[in-house]
Design an enzyme around this catalytic site. Structure first.
Site, PDB file in Angstrom:
ATOM      1  N   LYS A   1       0.859  -1.183   0.000  1.00 13.47           N
ATOM      2  CA  LYS A   1       0.000   0.000   0.000  1.00 13.47           C
ATOM      3  C   LYS A   1       0.896   1.235   0.000  1.00 13.47           C
ATOM      4  CE  LYS A   1      -3.159   2.747   2.690  1.00 13.47           C
ATOM      5  NZ  LYS A   1      -3.598   3.070   4.064  1.00 13.47           N
TER       6      LYS A   1
ATOM      7  N   GLY B   1      -7.770   9.425  10.436  1.00 10.57           N
ATOM      8  CA  GLY B   1      -7.959   9.514  11.881  1.00 10.57           C
ATOM      9  C   GLY B   1      -9.006  10.510  12.334  1.00 10.57           C
TER      10      GLY B   1
ATOM     11  N   ALA C   1      -9.430   5.865   5.013  1.00 13.63           N
ATOM     12  CA  ALA C   1      -9.295   7.031   5.893  1.00 13.63           C
ATOM     13  C   ALA C   1     -10.617   7.753   6.100  1.00 13.63           C
ATOM     14  CB  ALA C   1      -8.254   8.016   5.377  1.00 13.63           C
ATOM     15  N   GLY C   2     -10.876   8.106   7.342  1.00  7.72           N
ATOM     16  CA  GLY C   2     -12.003   8.946   7.690  1.00  7.72           C
ATOM     17  C   GLY C   2     -13.208   8.240   8.271  1.00  7.72           C
TER      18      GLY C   2
ATOM     19  N   THR D   1      -8.064   3.588  12.799  1.00  9.38           N
ATOM     20  CA  THR D   1      -8.387   4.365  13.989  1.00  9.38           C
ATOM     21  C   THR D   1      -9.801   4.117  14.488  1.00  9.38           C
ATOM     22  OG1 THR D   1      -6.900   6.074  13.136  1.00  9.38           O
ATOM     23  CG2 THR D   1      -8.320   6.692  14.967  1.00  9.38           C
TER      24      THR D   1
END
Length: 263
Positions: free
Chosen positions: A103, A164, A190-191, A213
């Protein structure tokens, strides 16, 4: 039972469409339990932050998440230039005995962790030429995502919102544009903050979701991992089922009005 709807990444089929990270947990044991609860088969590892054998005197993540059971996806988190990212992923290939699936992340700044797209494109070109199978973290720009596909990346991974942040999907329209034009898997990266965010991503038509996260920083990471597993599965089924059209200002009874008992 055979999975009739597998996720295909670089020619390999996976049952789970949820990919999870391995950072921010309190210890390797919690990491193991959360990953197991998530049902994920692909786990991503920050090479700069996690011991995969670089330090023989410290516990290795591979002891609790063995490559015989999981596809380890090394990432270049923490890299801000193409050169650093390429160097990091070359190291990962050495540590994992020639493993080519990686990645790519090249960040723009340490505050937003937003992707630096010129450097990402440059690194992707180098890695693809060197035989890596590149899954790539990118902005939600449809033009940039298509360019990464043309370079030869095996999956594009646009952010839903900042890494995050837990803000969920802020621009579903751009994601739809990327999905409609892509011929490689599109995974939100992400998010994501909670299960409904993951379900929405899948309902939009994303092929999968990667998160860290949202699970690791939950009050109960293992329970949240289980919730995310169900959300991804439900969102995928809803996408495949095809939702009813929205009808503003037009009600429709759930049962026919004709032939009522007693009428």
């Amino acid at each position: 039972m055979e999975n009739l709807d597998p996720l295909i990444i670089s020619g390999r089929a996976y049952r789970s469409r949820l990919l999870v990270g391995t950072g921010k947990y309190k210890d390797f044991e919690e990491t193991r339990r959360a990953v197991e609860a998530s049902g994920a088969e692909i786990v991503t590892v920050a090479i700069r932050r996690t011991n995969l054998g670089q330090d023989p005197n410290q516990p290795s993540l591979l002891e609790v998440l063995p490559p015989s059971q999981y596809t380890i996806l090394p990432n270049s988190a923490g890299c801000f230039t193409a050169e650093d990212a390429v160097r990091t992923l070359r190291l990962a290939r050495e540590l994992l005995d020639g493993h080519s699936l990686v990645k790519l992340e090249v960040l723009g700044d340490p505050e937003t962790l937003y992707p630096n797209m010129p450097e990402t494109l440059r690194a992707a070109e180098i890695l693809v030429k060197e035989g890596f199978s590149v899954m790539v973290y990118c902005s939600d720009d449809p033009i940039q995502a298509k360019r990464l596909e043309e370079i030869g990346c095996v999956a594009v991974m646009p952010l839903a919102s900042l890494i995050g942040s837990g803000m969920g999907i802020l621009n579903p329209w751009n994601l739809r544009l990327i999905i409609e034009r892509a011929r490689v898997p599109v995974l939100v990266d992400a998010g994501v903050g909670t299960a409904s965010d993951a379900a929405i991503a899948m309902e939009l038509g994303c092929d999968g979701v990667l998160m860290n996260t949202a699970i690791a920083q939950a009050k109960d990471p293992v329970l949240m991992a289980s919730a995310m597993r169900k959300a991804v599965e439900a969102g995928r089924e809803a996408f495949l089922a095809g939702r009813m059209p929205k009808k503003f200002y037009s009600a429709s009874p759930s049962s026919p009005m004709t032939g009522l008992v007693g009428s």
